[in-house]
Design a protein around this motif. Structure first.
Motif, PDB file in Angstrom:
ATOM      1  N   ALA A  41       0.843  -1.198   0.000  1.00  0.00           N
ATOM      2  CA  ALA A  41       0.000   0.000   0.000  1.00  0.00           C
ATOM      3  C   ALA A  41       0.881   1.250   0.000  1.00  0.00           C
ATOM      4  O   ALA A  41       1.700   1.451   0.884  1.00  0.00           O
ATOM      5  N   VAL A  42       0.672   2.087  -1.012  1.00  0.00           N
ATOM      6  CA  VAL A  42       1.477   3.291  -1.211  1.00  0.00           C
ATOM      7  C   VAL A  42       0.546   4.496  -1.284  1.00  0.00           C
ATOM      8  O   VAL A  42      -0.496   4.453  -1.944  1.00  0.00           O
ATOM      9  N   CYS A  46       1.971  10.984  -1.900  1.00  0.00           N
ATOM     10  CA  CYS A  46       3.373  11.000  -1.470  1.00  0.00           C
ATOM     11  C   CYS A  46       4.202   9.885  -2.107  1.00  0.00           C
ATOM     12  O   CYS A  46       5.423   9.975  -2.151  1.00  0.00           O
ATOM     13  N   GLY A  47       3.551   8.814  -2.576  1.00  0.00           N
ATOM     14  CA  GLY A  47       4.276   7.712  -3.199  1.00  0.00           C
ATOM     15  C   GLY A  47       5.074   6.875  -2.206  1.00  0.00           C
ATOM     16  O   GLY A  47       5.933   6.099  -2.601  1.00  0.00           O
ATOM     17  N   PHE A  71      -4.113   6.617   1.133  1.00  0.00           N
ATOM     18  CA  PHE A  71      -3.696   7.940   1.600  1.00  0.00           C
ATOM     19  C   PHE A  71      -2.941   7.816   2.908  1.00  0.00           C
ATOM     20  O   PHE A  71      -3.371   7.124   3.828  1.00  0.00           O
ATOM     21  N   SER A  72      -1.815   8.526   2.994  1.00  0.00           N
ATOM     22  CA  SER A  72      -0.979   8.543   4.200  1.00  0.00           C
ATOM     23  C   SER A  72      -1.546   9.446   5.280  1.00  0.00           C
ATOM     24  O   SER A  72      -1.190   9.314   6.442  1.00  0.00           O
ATOM     25  N   THR A  73      -2.393  10.380   4.879  1.00  0.00           N
ATOM     26  CA  THR A  73      -3.021  11.293   5.838  1.00  0.00           C
ATOM     27  C   THR A  73      -4.499  11.409   5.503  1.00  0.00           C
ATOM     28  O   THR A  73      -4.928  11.172   4.368  1.00  0.00           O
ATOM     29  N   GLY A 129       0.141  11.440  10.210  1.00  0.00           N
ATOM     30  CA  GLY A 129       1.009  10.953   9.149  1.00  0.00           C
ATOM     31  C   GLY A 129       1.832  12.064   8.532  1.00  0.00           C
ATOM     32  O   GLY A 129       1.459  13.236   8.550  1.00  0.00           O
ATOM     33  N   MET A 130       2.982  11.716   8.013  1.00  0.00           N
ATOM     34  CA  MET A 130       3.911  12.638   7.367  1.00  0.00           C
ATOM     35  C   MET A 130       4.478  13.657   8.349  1.00  0.00           C
ATOM     36  O   MET A 130       5.047  14.665   7.950  1.00  0.00           O
ATOM     37  N   GLY A 131       4.326  13.426   9.655  1.00  0.00           N
ATOM     38  CA  GLY A 131       4.880  14.325  10.660  1.00  0.00           C
ATOM     39  C   GLY A 131       4.229  15.683  10.694  1.00  0.00           C
ATOM     40  O   GLY A 131       4.832  16.664  11.120  1.00  0.00           O
TER      41      GLY A 131
END
Length: 186
Positions: A41-42, A46-47, A71-73, A129-131
């Protein structure tokens, strides 16, 4: 006699046509179930692999696509629904319930909830996510309130998510802004 035979033939043809539709001409209104997140899962924007990020993740299931858009976020999931260039053949939107998150800030694999019915904590001091600051989804309003007591912010529904919150550039330095990584309230 000819009229009765014509009616019977017409009824038989109609029944055959409806049977050929696969579901008897009835369409299901139930959305597809969420898909289990895998090592492959990507994040759509953001890839990056989703397991590289703390906090809740999102997925959108589309009509003409066999795999979810990941989705990361949570803000990215909302951005996808707002941006005009993204496909709109959405069958279902899912986010992870932060009410079930552990101390590491990650919900369990089966914590997917319908994004449209979730309660979102926004504008808080929590880092997802992503800080960066993120909208934190909850299945239960009580859980969202518990996080708001710890991290501040306000609670909104899916339809009330401010577009400017979703699309504004996130702050990427939690160390200088006094933000802390999200995890289960202690």
């Amino acid at each position: 006699m000819k009229t009765r035979a014509a009616r019977l033939l017409g009824a038989a043809l109609l029944a055959a046509a409806l049977a050929g539709c696969g579901d008897g001409g009835v369409t299901s209104s139930l959305p597809p179930s969420p898909v289990a997140m895998t090592d492959d899962a990507v994040g759509h924007y953001c890839g990056m692999n989703l397991y590289e990020h703390i906090g809740p993740k999102g997925q959108i299931l589309l009509r003409d696509r066999d795999v979810p858009v990941w989705f990361s976020t949570i803000r990215e999931l909302f951005a996808y629904t707002i941006l005009p260039e993204e496909p709109k053949a959405i069958l279902a939107l899912y986010v992870q319930d932060m009410g079930r998150a552990g101390p590491d800030g990650n919900p369990p694999a089966d914590a997917w909830i319908d994004a449209r019915t979730a309660h979102y904590l926004i504008e808080s001091n929590a880092v997802g996510g992503m800080g960066a600051p993120d909208a934190l989804p909850f299945a239960r309003l009580e859980d969202a309130r518990a996080y708001a007591e710890r991290y501040g912010g306000r609670i909104v529904g899916f339809k009330d998510m401010p577009e400017d919150y979703v699309l504004r550039a996130p702050e990427l330095s939690p160390l200088t802004t006094g933000r802390e990584p999200v995890g289960a309230p202690s």
